[in-house]
Design an enzyme around this catalytic site. Structure first.
Site, PDB file in Angstrom:
ATOM      1  N   ALA A  94      -8.894  11.943  -5.190  1.00  0.00           N
ATOM      2  CA  ALA A  94      -9.644  11.086  -6.111  1.00  0.00           C
ATOM      3  C   ALA A  94      -8.799  10.627  -7.297  1.00  0.00           C
ATOM      4  O   ALA A  94      -8.950   9.498  -7.774  1.00  0.00           O
ATOM      5  CB  ALA A  94     -10.888  11.818  -6.602  1.00  0.00           C
ATOM      6  N   ARG A  95      -7.898  11.472  -7.751  1.00  0.00           N
ATOM      7  CA  ARG A  95      -7.053  11.071  -8.881  1.00  0.00           C
ATOM      8  C   ARG A  95      -6.145   9.909  -8.498  1.00  0.00           C
ATOM      9  O   ARG A  95      -6.010   8.935  -9.242  1.00  0.00           O
ATOM     10  CB  ARG A  95      -6.218  12.257  -9.360  1.00  0.00           C
ATOM     11  CG  ARG A  95      -5.370  11.941 -10.588  1.00  0.00           C
ATOM     12  CD  ARG A  95      -4.592  13.165 -11.048  1.00  0.00           C
ATOM     13  NE  ARG A  95      -3.931  12.939 -12.315  1.00  0.00           N
ATOM     14  CZ  ARG A  95      -3.231  13.856 -12.978  1.00  0.00           C
ATOM     15  NH1 ARG A  95      -3.144  15.090 -12.482  1.00  0.00           N
ATOM     16  NH2 ARG A  95      -2.651  13.576 -14.113  1.00  0.00           N
ATOM     17  N   LEU A 116       0.813  -1.209   0.000  1.00  0.00           N
ATOM     18  CA  LEU A 116       0.000   0.000   0.000  1.00  0.00           C
ATOM     19  C   LEU A 116       0.849   1.263   0.000  1.00  0.00           C
ATOM     20  O   LEU A 116       0.557   2.232  -0.711  1.00  0.00           O
ATOM     21  CB  LEU A 116      -0.936  -0.009   1.210  1.00  0.00           C
ATOM     22  CG  LEU A 116      -1.852   1.201   1.398  1.00  0.00           C
ATOM     23  CD1 LEU A 116      -2.786   1.361   0.203  1.00  0.00           C
ATOM     24  CD2 LEU A 116      -2.641   1.072   2.688  1.00  0.00           C
ATOM     25  N   ARG A 130      -4.766  -2.010  -8.324  1.00  0.00           N
ATOM     26  CA  ARG A 130      -5.019  -2.974  -7.249  1.00  0.00           C
ATOM     27  C   ARG A 130      -6.339  -3.725  -7.362  1.00  0.00           C
ATOM     28  O   ARG A 130      -6.552  -4.696  -6.632  1.00  0.00           O
ATOM     29  CB  ARG A 130      -4.935  -2.260  -5.896  1.00  0.00           C
ATOM     30  CG  ARG A 130      -3.592  -1.599  -5.627  1.00  0.00           C
ATOM     31  CD  ARG A 130      -2.432  -2.578  -5.714  1.00  0.00           C
ATOM     32  NE  ARG A 130      -1.160  -1.926  -5.408  1.00  0.00           N
ATOM     33  CZ  ARG A 130      -0.006  -2.560  -5.279  1.00  0.00           C
ATOM     34  NH1 ARG A 130       0.050  -3.869  -5.443  1.00  0.00           N
ATOM     35  NH2 ARG A 130       1.098  -1.894  -5.006  1.00  0.00           N
ATOM     36  N   ARG A 158       2.577   6.568  -3.223  1.00  0.00           N
ATOM     37  CA  ARG A 158       3.197   7.643  -2.452  1.00  0.00           C
ATOM     38  C   ARG A 158       2.352   8.910  -2.362  1.00  0.00           C
ATOM     39  O   ARG A 158       2.578   9.738  -1.486  1.00  0.00           O
ATOM     40  CB  ARG A 158       4.583   7.955  -3.037  1.00  0.00           C
ATOM     41  CG  ARG A 158       5.557   6.791  -2.889  1.00  0.00           C
ATOM     42  CD  ARG A 158       6.933   7.126  -3.407  1.00  0.00           C
ATOM     43  NE  ARG A 158       6.949   7.326  -4.851  1.00  0.00           N
ATOM     44  CZ  ARG A 158       7.048   6.335  -5.747  1.00  0.00           C
ATOM     45  NH1 ARG A 158       7.114   5.093  -5.341  1.00  0.00           N
ATOM     46  NH2 ARG A 158       7.091   6.608  -7.031  1.00  0.00           N
TER      47      ARG A 158
END
Length: 238
Positions: free
Chosen positions: A173-174, A77, A183, A81
């Site tokens: 959101a991006r 996860l 993922r 970054r």
């Protein structure tokens, strides 16, 4: 695994539409929200998605609470970054030892028993190391509390990737769409894919137009993996 959308930017879809409108409008910023009806917001967001104009989506964010996931998932996860993370510390929270069992192991009686025996022995080793290190530090004149903390710092090196942790993560959101793109893919590791699927389900409930086509690339288009493709498009995410 527990995944909960804790909070998100209010009027998220309207805000993204207003930011997009600003790029092409002579309106003053204070007037951008005027006349942004639900239909107009939906139209703006669809146009942004179709055009691939993603920067307006950075103005809104979503914060999740995640529990009962492994340190293995955490390592994957945090490769994303463009996010903020707060993670339960093994230095300060050390009186429990939960762990994640992969389904392929859990569904095999022999392997599951073998796996649990290993982890039970790891916990015994961890407790043994921590106790003896703490006793040594105290005998050398260190205060009890400081000795305990220092002992745990070193003893925890024996703990496995299976160890459970809790965390909070915030993404705009991006970045979330980028995260889902990678993922939610069938080729992603099973645990982080399970988490991503649940996160996607929850954001779609509060911002359906923003995340209308979010998910693995194959959900609404062509898999970019080429010869590495699993050949099984994820239409279940629609």
């Amino acid at each position: 695994m527990k995944v909960n959308l804790i909070t998100y930017t209010p009027n998220a879809e309207q805000l993204v539409a207003a930011a997009a409108k600003l790029c092409y409008s002579k309106s003053e910023i204070k007037d951008l929200m005027d006349n942004l009806t639900a239909d107009k917001v939906e139209s703006f967001l669809k146009r942004l998605t179709d055009m691939g104009h993603q920067s307006p989506f950075e103005h809104i964010s979503f914060t999740f609470g995640v529990e009962d996931v492994s340190r293995s998932l955490l390592a994957q996860l945090t490769r994303h970054r463009m996010a903020s993370y707060s993670v339960q510390s093994q230095r300060y929270v050390h009186d429990s030892f939960g762990y994640v069992t992969p389904p392929e192991i859990a569904n095999d009686e022999y392997l599951n028993s073998f796996y649990q025996d290993i982890l039970d022995n790891v916990y015994i080793a961890y407790e043994h190391l921590a106790k003896h290190l703490q006793d040594r530090y105290v005998s050398e004149g260190m205060k009890e509390k400081d000795a305990e903390k220092k002992a745990i710092e070193d003893a925890r090196y024996v703990l496995p990737n299976a160890c459970c942790t809790r965390l909070m993560v915030t993404m705009n959101a991006r970045e979330l769409m980028h995260f889902f793109n990678h993922r939610c893919c069938n080729r992603a590791q099973w645990e982080i894919r399970e988490m991503a699927d649940e996160m996607l389900k929850q954001v779609k409930e509060v911002a359906p137009h923003i995340f209308a086509k979010a998910g693995a690339p194959c959900t609404y288009g062509i898999c970019p993996e080429g010869v590495m493709s699993c050949g099984n498009p994820r239409k279940d995410l629609r």
